[in-house]
Design a protein around this motif. Sequence first.
Motif, PDB file in Angstrom:
ATOM      1  N   PHE A  25      -0.668   4.421  30.494  1.00  0.00           N
ATOM      2  CA  PHE A  25       0.195   5.596  30.493  1.00  0.00           C
ATOM      3  C   PHE A  25      -0.498   6.760  31.205  1.00  0.00           C
ATOM      4  O   PHE A  25       0.120   7.466  32.008  1.00  0.00           O
ATOM      5  N   MET A  26      -1.769   6.954  30.916  1.00  0.00           N
ATOM      6  CA  MET A  26      -2.512   8.043  31.548  1.00  0.00           C
ATOM      7  C   MET A  26      -2.580   7.869  33.063  1.00  0.00           C
ATOM      8  O   MET A  26      -2.334   8.813  33.810  1.00  0.00           O
ATOM      9  N   VAL A  27      -2.929   6.662  33.509  1.00  0.00           N
ATOM     10  CA  VAL A  27      -3.091   6.407  34.942  1.00  0.00           C
ATOM     11  C   VAL A  27      -1.759   6.504  35.685  1.00  0.00           C
ATOM     12  O   VAL A  27      -1.683   7.112  36.752  1.00  0.00           O
ATOM     13  N   LEU A  28      -0.727   5.923  35.110  1.00  0.00           N
ATOM     14  CA  LEU A  28       0.543   5.822  35.828  1.00  0.00           C
ATOM     15  C   LEU A  28       1.438   7.048  35.699  1.00  0.00           C
ATOM     16  O   LEU A  28       2.212   7.340  36.622  1.00  0.00           O
ATOM     17  N   PHE A  29       1.345   7.781  34.580  1.00  0.00           N
ATOM     18  CA  PHE A  29       2.299   8.868  34.347  1.00  0.00           C
ATOM     19  C   PHE A  29       1.650  10.214  34.029  1.00  0.00           C
ATOM     20  O   PHE A  29       2.022  11.226  34.621  1.00  0.00           O
ATOM     21  N   LEU A  30       0.738  10.238  33.077  1.00  0.00           N
ATOM     22  CA  LEU A  30       0.195  11.513  32.613  1.00  0.00           C
ATOM     23  C   LEU A  30      -0.625  12.224  33.682  1.00  0.00           C
ATOM     24  O   LEU A  30      -0.379  13.397  33.986  1.00  0.00           O
ATOM     25  N   GLU A  31      -1.585  11.529  34.248  1.00  0.00           N
ATOM     26  CA  GLU A  31      -2.462  12.167  35.240  1.00  0.00           C
ATOM     27  C   GLU A  31      -1.696  12.668  36.459  1.00  0.00           C
ATOM     28  O   GLU A  31      -1.903  13.804  36.882  1.00  0.00           O
ATOM     29  N   PRO A  32      -0.780  11.890  37.046  1.00  0.00           N
ATOM     30  CA  PRO A  32      -0.016  12.434  38.181  1.00  0.00           C
ATOM     31  C   PRO A  32       0.821  13.659  37.793  1.00  0.00           C
ATOM     32  O   PRO A  32       0.935  14.610  38.574  1.00  0.00           O
ATOM     33  N   THR A  33       1.387  13.671  36.595  1.00  0.00           N
ATOM     34  CA  THR A  33       2.180  14.810  36.145  1.00  0.00           C
ATOM     35  C   THR A  33       1.290  16.029  35.956  1.00  0.00           C
ATOM     36  O   THR A  33       1.642  17.139  36.390  1.00  0.00           O
ATOM     37  N   VAL A  34       0.140  15.838  35.332  1.00  0.00           N
ATOM     38  CA  VAL A  34      -0.799  16.946  35.127  1.00  0.00           C
ATOM     39  C   VAL A  34      -1.238  17.516  36.472  1.00  0.00           C
ATOM     40  O   VAL A  34      -1.305  18.731  36.655  1.00  0.00           O
ATOM     41  N   GLY A  99     -13.130  -6.732  29.343  1.00  0.00           N
ATOM     42  CA  GLY A  99     -12.855  -5.795  28.260  1.00  0.00           C
ATOM     43  C   GLY A  99     -14.088  -4.984  27.882  1.00  0.00           C
ATOM     44  O   GLY A  99     -14.007  -3.765  27.681  1.00  0.00           O
ATOM     45  N   ILE A 100     -15.226  -5.650  27.800  1.00  0.00           N
ATOM     46  CA  ILE A 100     -16.474  -4.950  27.485  1.00  0.00           C
ATOM     47  C   ILE A 100     -16.812  -3.981  28.612  1.00  0.00           C
ATOM     48  O   ILE A 100     -17.217  -2.840  28.370  1.00  0.00           O
ATOM     49  N   ALA A 101     -16.628  -4.421  29.847  1.00  0.00           N
ATOM     50  CA  ALA A 101     -16.898  -3.544  30.995  1.00  0.00           C
ATOM     51  C   ALA A 101     -15.978  -2.317  30.976  1.00  0.00           C
ATOM     52  O   ALA A 101     -16.414  -1.199  31.281  1.00  0.00           O
ATOM     53  N   ALA A 102     -14.715  -2.501  30.586  1.00  0.00           N
ATOM     54  CA  ALA A 102     -13.788  -1.371  30.484  1.00  0.00           C
ATOM     55  C   ALA A 102     -14.273  -0.370  29.433  1.00  0.00           C
ATOM     56  O   ALA A 102     -14.201   0.847  29.646  1.00  0.00           O
ATOM     57  N   ALA A 103     -14.781  -0.879  28.330  1.00  0.00           N
ATOM     58  CA  ALA A 103     -15.310   0.010  27.284  1.00  0.00           C
ATOM     59  C   ALA A 103     -16.538   0.766  27.784  1.00  0.00           C
ATOM     60  O   ALA A 103     -16.698   1.963  27.503  1.00  0.00           O
ATOM     61  N   VAL A 104     -17.394   0.083  28.537  1.00  0.00           N
ATOM     62  CA  VAL A 104     -18.583   0.737  29.086  1.00  0.00           C
ATOM     63  C   VAL A 104     -18.182   1.827  30.080  1.00  0.00           C
ATOM     64  O   VAL A 104     -18.707   2.944  30.046  1.00  0.00           O
ATOM     65  N   VAL A 105     -17.232   1.518  30.956  1.00  0.00           N
ATOM     66  CA  VAL A 105     -16.746   2.511  31.918  1.00  0.00           C
ATOM     67  C   VAL A 105     -16.159   3.707  31.171  1.00  0.00           C
ATOM     68  O   VAL A 105     -16.421   4.862  31.502  1.00  0.00           O
ATOM     69  N   ARG A 145     -13.204  12.266  39.921  1.00  0.00           N
ATOM     70  CA  ARG A 145     -14.085  11.266  39.299  1.00  0.00           C
ATOM     71  C   ARG A 145     -13.436  10.662  38.053  1.00  0.00           C
ATOM     72  O   ARG A 145     -13.533   9.458  37.808  1.00  0.00           O
ATOM     73  N   MET A 146     -12.761  11.497  37.283  1.00  0.00           N
ATOM     74  CA  MET A 146     -12.090  11.023  36.075  1.00  0.00           C
ATOM     75  C   MET A 146     -10.985  10.045  36.435  1.00  0.00           C
ATOM     76  O   MET A 146     -10.845   8.991  35.820  1.00  0.00           O
ATOM     77  N   ARG A 147     -10.192  10.395  37.437  1.00  0.00           N
ATOM     78  CA  ARG A 147      -9.107   9.500  37.857  1.00  0.00           C
ATOM     79  C   ARG A 147      -9.664   8.154  38.306  1.00  0.00           C
ATOM     80  O   ARG A 147      -9.159   7.109  37.920  1.00  0.00           O
ATOM     81  N   ILE A 151      -8.951   4.575  36.483  1.00  0.00           N
ATOM     82  CA  ILE A 151      -8.317   3.471  37.219  1.00  0.00           C
ATOM     83  C   ILE A 151      -9.171   2.211  37.114  1.00  0.00           C
ATOM     84  O   ILE A 151      -8.647   1.111  36.878  1.00  0.00           O
ATOM     85  N   VAL A 152     -10.482   2.346  37.275  1.00  0.00           N
ATOM     86  CA  VAL A 152     -11.376   1.189  37.148  1.00  0.00           C
ATOM     87  C   VAL A 152     -11.244   0.584  35.751  1.00  0.00           C
ATOM     88  O   VAL A 152     -11.111  -0.638  35.595  1.00  0.00           O
ATOM     89  N   ALA A 153     -11.268   1.426  34.719  1.00  0.00           N
ATOM     90  CA  ALA A 153     -11.126   0.932  33.352  1.00  0.00           C
ATOM     91  C   ALA A 153      -9.783   0.242  33.160  1.00  0.00           C
ATOM     92  O   ALA A 153      -9.704  -0.821  32.533  1.00  0.00           O
ATOM     93  N   ALA A 154      -8.713   0.816  33.709  1.00  0.00           N
ATOM     94  CA  ALA A 154      -7.382   0.227  33.570  1.00  0.00           C
ATOM     95  C   ALA A 154      -7.304  -1.145  34.234  1.00  0.00           C
ATOM     96  O   ALA A 154      -6.738  -2.087  33.670  1.00  0.00           O
ATOM     97  N   VAL A 155      -7.882  -1.280  35.420  1.00  0.00           N
ATOM     98  CA  VAL A 155      -7.885  -2.577  36.110  1.00  0.00           C
ATOM     99  C   VAL A 155      -8.664  -3.606  35.282  1.00  0.00           C
ATOM    100  O   VAL A 155      -8.218  -4.748  35.103  1.00  0.00           O
TER     101      VAL A 155
END
Length: 166
Positions: A25-34, A99-105, A145-147, A151-155
Amino acid sequence: MSSLIPILRFIHIFSAIFWVGTTLFMVLFLEPTVRNLGPDGGKFMQSLLNRTRFSLAISASAILTVLAGLGMFGAYTGGWSASVMLGHRLPLTMGAIAGIAAAVVGAAFSGRISGKISELGQQMSTQGGPPRPEQLAEMQQLQVRMRRSTIVAAVLMVIAVVGMTW
Protein backbone atom coordinates in the motif's frame (compact mmCIF):
# COMPACT_ATOMS: atom_id res chain seq x y z
CA MET A 1 6.62 -28.90 18.39
CA SER A 2 3.81 -30.18 16.14
CA SER A 3 1.16 -28.74 18.50
CA LEU A 4 2.87 -25.35 18.21
CA ILE A 5 2.75 -25.30 14.39
CA PRO A 6 -0.89 -24.11 14.11
CA ILE A 7 -0.17 -21.22 16.48
CA LEU A 8 3.01 -20.29 14.59
CA ARG A 9 1.15 -20.55 11.28
CA PHE A 10 -1.60 -18.22 12.55
CA ILE A 11 0.93 -15.66 13.82
CA HIS A 12 3.01 -15.95 10.64
CA ILE A 13 0.11 -15.56 8.22
CA PHE A 14 -1.70 -12.72 9.97
CA SER A 15 1.41 -10.69 10.75
CA ALA A 16 2.66 -11.24 7.17
CA ILE A 17 -0.68 -10.06 5.75
CA PHE A 18 -0.33 -6.81 7.67
CA TRP A 19 3.39 -6.37 6.91
CA VAL A 20 3.24 -7.13 3.20
CA GLY A 21 -0.11 -5.43 2.64
CA THR A 22 0.97 -2.26 4.39
CA THR A 23 4.26 -2.16 2.52
CA LEU A 24 2.60 -2.65 -0.87
CA PHE A 25 0.00 0.00 0.00
CA MET A 26 2.80 2.41 0.88
CA VAL A 27 4.78 1.76 -2.31
CA LEU A 28 1.84 1.76 -4.71
CA PHE A 29 -0.48 4.39 -3.23
CA LEU A 30 0.63 6.25 -0.11
CA GLU A 31 4.10 7.40 -1.14
CA PRO A 32 3.05 8.69 -4.59
CA THR A 33 0.12 10.57 -3.00
CA VAL A 34 2.34 12.07 -0.30
CA ARG A 35 4.84 13.13 -2.97
CA ASN A 36 2.08 14.77 -5.05
CA LEU A 37 0.82 16.70 -2.02
CA GLY A 38 4.19 18.42 -1.54
CA PRO A 39 4.51 20.14 1.85
CA ASP A 40 1.08 18.89 2.95
CA GLY A 41 2.22 15.35 2.24
CA GLY A 42 5.23 15.93 4.46
CA LYS A 43 2.92 17.10 7.26
CA PHE A 44 0.80 13.99 6.81
CA MET A 45 3.83 11.69 7.00
CA GLN A 46 5.14 13.59 10.01
CA SER A 47 1.83 12.98 11.75
CA LEU A 48 1.72 9.33 10.70
CA LEU A 49 5.22 8.63 11.98
CA ASN A 50 5.13 10.76 15.14
CA ARG A 51 1.54 10.64 16.34
CA THR A 52 0.56 7.04 15.68
CA ARG A 53 1.97 3.62 16.41
CA PHE A 54 2.52 2.94 12.71
CA SER A 55 6.28 2.35 12.98
CA LEU A 56 5.80 0.07 15.99
CA ALA A 57 3.04 -1.89 14.26
CA ILE A 58 4.98 -2.51 11.04
CA SER A 59 8.15 -3.40 12.97
CA ALA A 60 6.28 -5.80 15.24
CA SER A 61 4.56 -7.45 12.29
CA ALA A 62 7.92 -7.97 10.55
CA ILE A 63 9.50 -9.47 13.68
CA LEU A 64 6.53 -11.75 14.35
CA THR A 65 6.43 -12.87 10.72
CA VAL A 66 10.11 -13.78 10.66
CA LEU A 67 10.23 -15.46 14.10
CA ALA A 68 7.09 -17.53 13.53
CA GLY A 69 8.33 -18.38 10.04
CA LEU A 70 11.68 -19.56 11.36
CA GLY A 71 9.92 -21.79 13.88
CA MET A 72 7.84 -23.41 11.16
CA PHE A 73 10.74 -23.57 8.72
CA GLY A 74 12.73 -25.77 11.09
CA ALA A 75 9.79 -28.16 11.35
CA TYR A 76 9.08 -28.17 7.61
CA THR A 77 12.69 -28.83 6.67
CA GLY A 78 13.27 -31.77 8.95
CA GLY A 79 15.20 -29.82 11.56
CA TRP A 80 17.06 -27.58 9.12
CA SER A 81 18.21 -30.48 6.93
CA ALA A 82 20.24 -29.10 4.01
CA SER A 83 19.06 -31.88 1.71
CA VAL A 84 15.43 -30.96 2.40
CA MET A 85 16.01 -27.17 2.31
CA LEU A 86 17.82 -27.41 -1.01
CA GLY A 87 15.69 -30.24 -2.35
CA HIS A 88 11.92 -30.29 -2.54
CA ARG A 89 11.64 -27.34 -0.10
CA LEU A 90 13.90 -25.04 -2.16
CA PRO A 91 11.08 -22.59 -3.04
CA LEU A 92 10.23 -22.37 0.67
CA THR A 93 13.91 -21.81 1.47
CA MET A 94 14.18 -19.06 -1.15
CA GLY A 95 11.00 -17.46 0.20
CA ALA A 96 12.36 -17.60 3.74
CA ILE A 97 15.62 -15.96 2.67
CA ALA A 98 13.71 -13.25 0.80
CA GLY A 99 11.46 -12.62 3.82
CA ILE A 100 14.41 -12.34 6.18
CA ALA A 101 16.17 -10.04 3.72
CA ALA A 102 13.04 -7.84 3.55
CA ALA A 103 13.07 -7.56 7.35
CA VAL A 104 16.76 -6.63 7.30
CA VAL A 105 16.17 -3.98 4.63
CA GLY A 106 13.25 -2.64 6.65
CA ALA A 107 15.23 -2.46 9.88
CA ALA A 108 18.61 -1.40 8.54
CA PHE A 109 17.47 1.07 5.90
CA SER A 110 13.79 2.04 5.95
CA GLY A 111 13.58 2.26 9.73
CA ARG A 112 16.67 4.42 10.10
CA ILE A 113 15.74 6.64 7.16
CA SER A 114 12.23 7.07 8.59
CA GLY A 115 13.76 8.20 11.87
CA LYS A 116 15.96 10.74 10.09
CA ILE A 117 13.00 12.04 8.08
CA SER A 118 11.00 12.39 11.26
CA GLU A 119 13.81 14.25 13.05
CA LEU A 120 14.40 16.60 10.13
CA GLY A 121 10.67 17.25 9.73
CA GLN A 122 10.39 18.04 13.44
CA GLN A 123 13.38 20.36 13.18
CA MET A 124 11.92 22.14 10.16
CA SER A 125 8.51 22.63 11.77
CA THR A 126 9.82 24.04 15.05
CA GLN A 127 12.51 26.40 13.75
CA GLY A 128 10.08 29.19 12.89
CA GLY A 129 10.00 30.28 9.30
CA PRO A 130 10.36 28.34 6.09
CA PRO A 131 12.79 25.44 5.80
CA ARG A 132 16.31 26.28 4.68
CA PRO A 133 17.34 25.11 1.18
CA GLU A 134 19.83 22.60 2.60
CA GLN A 135 17.09 21.11 4.78
CA LEU A 136 14.79 20.75 1.79
CA ALA A 137 17.59 19.12 -0.22
CA GLU A 138 18.35 16.69 2.62
CA MET A 139 14.66 15.85 3.02
CA GLN A 140 14.34 15.16 -0.69
CA GLN A 141 17.41 12.92 -0.63
CA LEU A 142 16.07 11.01 2.39
CA GLN A 143 12.70 10.55 0.70
CA VAL A 144 14.35 9.11 -2.42
CA ARG A 145 16.39 6.70 -0.29
CA MET A 146 13.27 5.72 1.65
CA ARG A 147 11.33 5.03 -1.54
CA ARG A 148 14.14 2.87 -2.92
CA SER A 149 14.54 0.83 0.26
CA THR A 150 10.77 0.35 0.55
CA ILE A 151 10.59 -0.85 -3.07
CA VAL A 152 13.44 -3.31 -2.45
CA ALA A 153 11.68 -4.61 0.67
CA ALA A 154 8.38 -4.90 -1.22
CA VAL A 155 9.98 -6.90 -4.05
CA LEU A 156 11.62 -9.21 -1.50
CA MET A 157 8.27 -9.66 0.24
CA VAL A 158 6.56 -10.62 -3.01
CA ILE A 159 9.32 -13.19 -3.63
CA ALA A 160 8.78 -14.48 -0.07
CA VAL A 161 5.02 -14.80 -0.63
CA VAL A 162 5.58 -16.70 -3.88
CA GLY A 163 8.07 -19.01 -2.12
CA MET A 164 5.63 -19.66 0.72
CA THR A 165 2.84 -20.66 -1.65
CA TRP A 166 4.89 -23.05 -3.75
